[in-house]
Design a protein around this motif. Structure first.
Motif, PDB file in Angstrom:
ATOM      1  N   MET A  76       0.624  -1.020   0.036  1.00 41.07           N
ATOM      2  CA  MET A  76      -0.136   0.188  -0.127  1.00 41.07           C
ATOM      3  C   MET A  76       0.769   1.171  -0.143  1.00 41.07           C
ATOM      4  SD  MET A  76      -3.377  -0.884   2.227  1.00 41.07           S
ATOM      5  CE  MET A  76      -2.820   0.148   3.673  1.00 41.07           C
ATOM      6  N   ILE A  77       1.848   1.126   0.649  1.00 43.71           N
ATOM      7  CA  ILE A  77       2.766   2.390   0.816  1.00 43.71           C
ATOM      8  C   ILE A  77       3.586   2.527  -0.671  1.00 43.71           C
ATOM      9  CG2 ILE A  77       4.970   3.397   1.894  1.00 43.71           C
ATOM     10  CD1 ILE A  77       4.211   1.927   4.380  1.00 43.71           C
ATOM     11  N   PHE A  78       3.776   1.583  -1.229  1.00 45.07           N
ATOM     12  CA  PHE A  78       4.618   1.802  -2.435  1.00 45.07           C
ATOM     13  C   PHE A  78       3.518   2.286  -3.658  1.00 45.07           C
ATOM     14  CE2 PHE A  78       5.254  -0.324  -6.751  1.00 45.07           C
ATOM     15  CZ  PHE A  78       6.151   0.353  -6.978  1.00 45.07           C
ATOM     16  N   ALA A  79       2.384   1.669  -3.583  1.00 45.62           N
ATOM     17  CA  ALA A  79       1.529   2.332  -4.423  1.00 45.62           C
ATOM     18  C   ALA A  79       0.990   3.567  -4.165  1.00 45.62           C
ATOM     19  CB  ALA A  79       0.130   1.500  -4.298  1.00 45.62           C
ATOM     20  N   GLY A  80       0.901   4.032  -2.985  1.00 47.27           N
ATOM     21  CA  GLY A  80       0.724   5.286  -2.462  1.00 47.27           C
ATOM     22  C   GLY A  80       1.783   6.279  -2.847  1.00 47.27           C
ATOM     23  N   VAL A  81       2.901   5.883  -2.682  1.00 46.88           N
ATOM     24  CA  VAL A  81       4.044   6.744  -3.137  1.00 46.88           C
ATOM     25  C   VAL A  81       4.208   6.959  -4.556  1.00 46.88           C
ATOM     26  CG1 VAL A  81       6.650   7.151  -2.931  1.00 46.88           C
ATOM     27  CG2 VAL A  81       5.586   6.532  -1.070  1.00 46.88           C
ATOM     28  N   PHE A 116       2.326  14.027  -9.554  1.00 49.29           N
ATOM     29  CA  PHE A 116       3.443  15.245  -9.968  1.00 49.29           C
ATOM     30  C   PHE A 116       3.808  15.313 -11.059  1.00 49.29           C
ATOM     31  CE2 PHE A 116       7.688  17.044  -9.347  1.00 49.29           C
ATOM     32  CZ  PHE A 116       7.238  18.220  -8.807  1.00 49.29           C
ATOM     33  N   ALA A 117       4.274  14.266 -11.672  1.00 43.97           N
ATOM     34  CA  ALA A 117       5.123  14.224 -12.860  1.00 43.97           C
ATOM     35  C   ALA A 117       4.133  14.650 -14.147  1.00 43.97           C
ATOM     36  CB  ALA A 117       5.616  12.751 -13.152  1.00 43.97           C
ATOM     37  N   GLN A 118       2.674  14.178 -13.994  1.00 40.27           N
ATOM     38  CA  GLN A 118       1.758  14.403 -14.748  1.00 40.27           C
ATOM     39  C   GLN A 118       1.313  15.672 -14.924  1.00 40.27           C
ATOM     40  OE1 GLN A 118       0.563  13.089 -17.279  1.00 40.27           O
ATOM     41  NE2 GLN A 118      -1.424  13.236 -17.610  1.00 40.27           N
ATOM     42  N   VAL A 119       1.474  16.562 -13.566  1.00 43.02           N
ATOM     43  CA  VAL A 119       1.190  17.913 -13.525  1.00 43.02           C
ATOM     44  C   VAL A 119       2.482  18.735 -14.045  1.00 43.02           C
ATOM     45  CG1 VAL A 119       1.328  19.882 -11.853  1.00 43.02           C
ATOM     46  CG2 VAL A 119      -0.302  18.019 -11.633  1.00 43.02           C
ATOM     47  N   ILE A 120       3.570  18.279 -13.999  1.00 40.28           N
ATOM     48  CA  ILE A 120       4.660  18.857 -14.459  1.00 40.28           C
ATOM     49  C   ILE A 120       4.698  18.842 -16.006  1.00 40.28           C
ATOM     50  CG2 ILE A 120       7.141  18.934 -14.846  1.00 40.28           C
ATOM     51  CD1 ILE A 120       6.192  20.002 -12.235  1.00 40.28           C
ATOM     52  N   MET A 121       4.454  17.384 -16.791  1.00 48.46           N
ATOM     53  CA  MET A 121       4.325  17.261 -17.917  1.00 48.46           C
ATOM     54  C   MET A 121       3.170  18.164 -18.644  1.00 48.46           C
ATOM     55  SD  MET A 121       5.190  13.397 -18.052  1.00 48.46           S
ATOM     56  CE  MET A 121       4.957  13.190 -19.934  1.00 48.46           C
ATOM     57  N   ARG A 122       1.909  18.089 -18.243  1.00 50.45           N
ATOM     58  CA  ARG A 122       0.882  18.683 -18.734  1.00 50.45           C
ATOM     59  C   ARG A 122       0.768  20.313 -18.719  1.00 50.45           C
ATOM     60  NH1 ARG A 122      -4.996  16.327 -17.225  1.00 50.45           N
ATOM     61  NH2 ARG A 122      -4.205  14.962 -18.908  1.00 50.45           N
ATOM     62  N   TYR A 123       1.093  20.813 -17.604  1.00 51.99           N
ATOM     63  CA  TYR A 123       1.124  22.453 -17.522  1.00 51.99           C
ATOM     64  C   TYR A 123       2.310  23.068 -17.648  1.00 51.99           C
ATOM     65  CZ  TYR A 123      -3.534  20.964 -15.496  1.00 51.99           C
ATOM     66  OH  TYR A 123      -4.809  20.662 -15.506  1.00 51.99           O
ATOM     67  N   PHE A 124       3.399  22.503 -17.612  1.00 54.35           N
ATOM     68  CA  PHE A 124       4.949  23.194 -17.724  1.00 54.35           C
ATOM     69  C   PHE A 124       5.386  22.751 -18.854  1.00 54.35           C
ATOM     70  CE2 PHE A 124       4.236  23.246 -12.949  1.00 54.35           C
ATOM     71  CZ  PHE A 124       4.083  24.682 -12.996  1.00 54.35           C
ATOM     72  N   LEU A 125       5.362  21.473 -19.489  1.00 53.78           N
ATOM     73  CA  LEU A 125       5.863  20.981 -20.621  1.00 53.78           C
ATOM     74  C   LEU A 125       5.080  20.973 -21.579  1.00 53.78           C
ATOM     75  CD1 LEU A 125       8.151  18.077 -19.317  1.00 53.78           C
ATOM     76  CD2 LEU A 125       8.916  20.431 -19.806  1.00 53.78           C
ATOM     77  N   ASP A 126       3.712  20.968 -21.551  1.00 57.13           N
ATOM     78  CA  ASP A 126       2.594  20.951 -22.457  1.00 57.13           C
ATOM     79  C   ASP A 126       2.594  19.847 -23.243  1.00 57.13           C
ATOM     80  OD1 ASP A 126       0.193  22.074 -23.335  1.00 57.13           O
ATOM     81  OD2 ASP A 126       1.311  23.168 -25.188  1.00 57.13           O
ATOM     82  N   SER A 127       3.006  18.600 -22.382  1.00 55.56           N
ATOM     83  CA  SER A 127       3.131  17.371 -23.365  1.00 55.56           C
ATOM     84  C   SER A 127       2.418  16.423 -22.172  1.00 55.56           C
ATOM     85  CB  SER A 127       4.273  16.995 -23.428  1.00 55.56           C
ATOM     86  OG  SER A 127       4.569  15.720 -24.257  1.00 55.56           O
ATOM     87  N   PRO A 128       1.286  16.094 -22.173  1.00 56.95           N
ATOM     88  CA  PRO A 128       0.659  15.241 -21.043  1.00 56.95           C
ATOM     89  C   PRO A 128       0.677  13.761 -21.748  1.00 56.95           C
ATOM     90  CG  PRO A 128      -1.062  16.015 -22.305  1.00 56.95           C
ATOM     91  CD  PRO A 128       0.079  17.028 -22.826  1.00 56.95           C
ATOM     92  N   PHE A 129       0.849  12.877 -20.882  1.00 56.62           N
ATOM     93  CA  PHE A 129       0.904  11.498 -21.305  1.00 56.62           C
ATOM     94  C   PHE A 129      -0.124  10.538 -20.703  1.00 56.62           C
ATOM     95  CE2 PHE A 129       3.008   7.214 -20.236  1.00 56.62           C
ATOM     96  CZ  PHE A 129       3.001   6.602 -21.728  1.00 56.62           C
ATOM     97  N   ALA A 130      -0.980  10.067 -21.461  1.00 52.76           N
ATOM     98  CA  ALA A 130      -2.185   9.432 -20.966  1.00 52.76           C
ATOM     99  C   ALA A 130      -1.838   8.304 -20.238  1.00 52.76           C
ATOM    100  CB  ALA A 130      -3.238   9.313 -22.092  1.00 52.76           C
ATOM    101  N   GLY A 131      -0.568   7.619 -20.720  1.00 50.33           N
ATOM    102  CA  GLY A 131      -0.311   6.323 -19.693  1.00 50.33           C
ATOM    103  C   GLY A 131      -0.182   6.426 -18.402  1.00 50.33           C
ATOM    104  N   ILE A 132       0.225   7.748 -17.920  1.00 50.24           N
ATOM    105  CA  ILE A 132       0.306   7.907 -16.456  1.00 50.24           C
ATOM    106  C   ILE A 132      -1.111   7.799 -15.836  1.00 50.24           C
ATOM    107  CG2 ILE A 132       0.760   9.679 -14.895  1.00 50.24           C
ATOM    108  CD1 ILE A 132       3.121  10.612 -16.602  1.00 50.24           C
ATOM    109  N   GLU A 133      -1.977   8.293 -16.483  1.00 55.62           N
ATOM    110  CA  GLU A 133      -3.461   8.196 -15.692  1.00 55.62           C
ATOM    111  C   GLU A 133      -3.858   6.716 -15.672  1.00 55.62           C
ATOM    112  OE1 GLU A 133      -6.050  10.651 -17.918  1.00 55.62           O
ATOM    113  OE2 GLU A 133      -4.879  12.470 -17.718  1.00 55.62           O
ATOM    114  N   GLU A 134      -3.464   5.676 -16.601  1.00 56.14           N
ATOM    115  CA  GLU A 134      -3.728   4.413 -16.428  1.00 56.14           C
ATOM    116  C   GLU A 134      -3.029   3.774 -15.233  1.00 56.14           C
ATOM    117  OE1 GLU A 134      -2.987   2.219 -19.966  1.00 56.14           O
ATOM    118  OE2 GLU A 134      -4.685   2.882 -20.934  1.00 56.14           O
ATOM    119  N   VAL A 135      -1.555   4.061 -15.161  1.00 53.88           N
ATOM    120  CA  VAL A 135      -0.877   3.592 -13.967  1.00 53.88           C
ATOM    121  C   VAL A 135      -1.441   4.151 -12.593  1.00 53.88           C
ATOM    122  CG1 VAL A 135       1.376   3.531 -13.150  1.00 53.88           C
ATOM    123  CG2 VAL A 135       1.103   3.257 -15.616  1.00 53.88           C
ATOM    124  N   ALA A 136      -1.855   5.445 -12.810  1.00 60.60           N
ATOM    125  CA  ALA A 136      -2.478   6.100 -11.730  1.00 60.60           C
ATOM    126  C   ALA A 136      -3.685   5.256 -11.082  1.00 60.60           C
ATOM    127  CB  ALA A 136      -2.807   7.492 -11.825  1.00 60.60           C
TER     128      ALA A 136
END
Length: 147
Positions: A1-6, A13-33
């Motif tokens: 549970m700790i591993f999955a939570g971290v 965090f990576a998705q926010v950086i990629m989406r709003y700062f790099l303007d390049s979202p990766f939908a695969g992150i949402e699947e893993v999330a």
């Protein structure tokens, strides 16, 4: 549970950086999330059962004051909850086998959907095991208190 939570926190965090700062979202992150979230949920379900942090009705203890009768009711509660977890676990296994047999894959990463279904099976298995342990403990206490 700790591993999955971290992992879930890092992914968000990576998705926010990629989406709003790099303007390049990766939908695969949402699947893993979602995968991490499902594992957290079902492992948490098993852990809550172990720690006895699940929802219990407390009105019975207001109506019944005899400790022996309360132990009997605890035993019945454990057995009913275990039976419910077995039924839900059966349907989780049935669904997991269906998904695996059909060869279903996630949309973006093409990971087997069995990874998601495995969390349900493990969570319900943990619940059944902990309810069984609780029932055995209650039965032993009843036999030692037998009238």
């Amino acid at each position: 549970m700790i591993f999955a939570g971290v992992g879930l926190s890092c992914l968000m965090f990576a998705q926010v950086i990629m989406r709003y700062f790099l303007d390049s979202p990766f939908a695969g992150i949402e699947e893993v999330a979602i995968l991490f979230g499902v594992w957290i949920y079902f492992l948490g379900m098993g852990y809550a059962t172990k720690a006895k942090e699940h929802i219990n009705g407390g009105i019975v203890s207001l109506l019944v004051t005899d400790p022996y009768k309360l132990k009997i009711l605890d035993l019945v509660r454990s057995l009913v909850c275990m039976l419910a977890a077995i039924v839900f676990g059966y349907f989780a296994c049935k669904y997991a086998l269906f998904v695996i047999e059909k060869g279903r894959m996630s949309l973006y990463l093409q990971w087997p959907k069995g990874f998601w279904s495995g969390s349900m099976i493990l969570g319900f298995t943990m619940m059944v095991g902990y309810f069984l342990l609780d029932a055995v403990r209650n039965a032993r206490q009843l036999s030692s208190q037998s009238r």
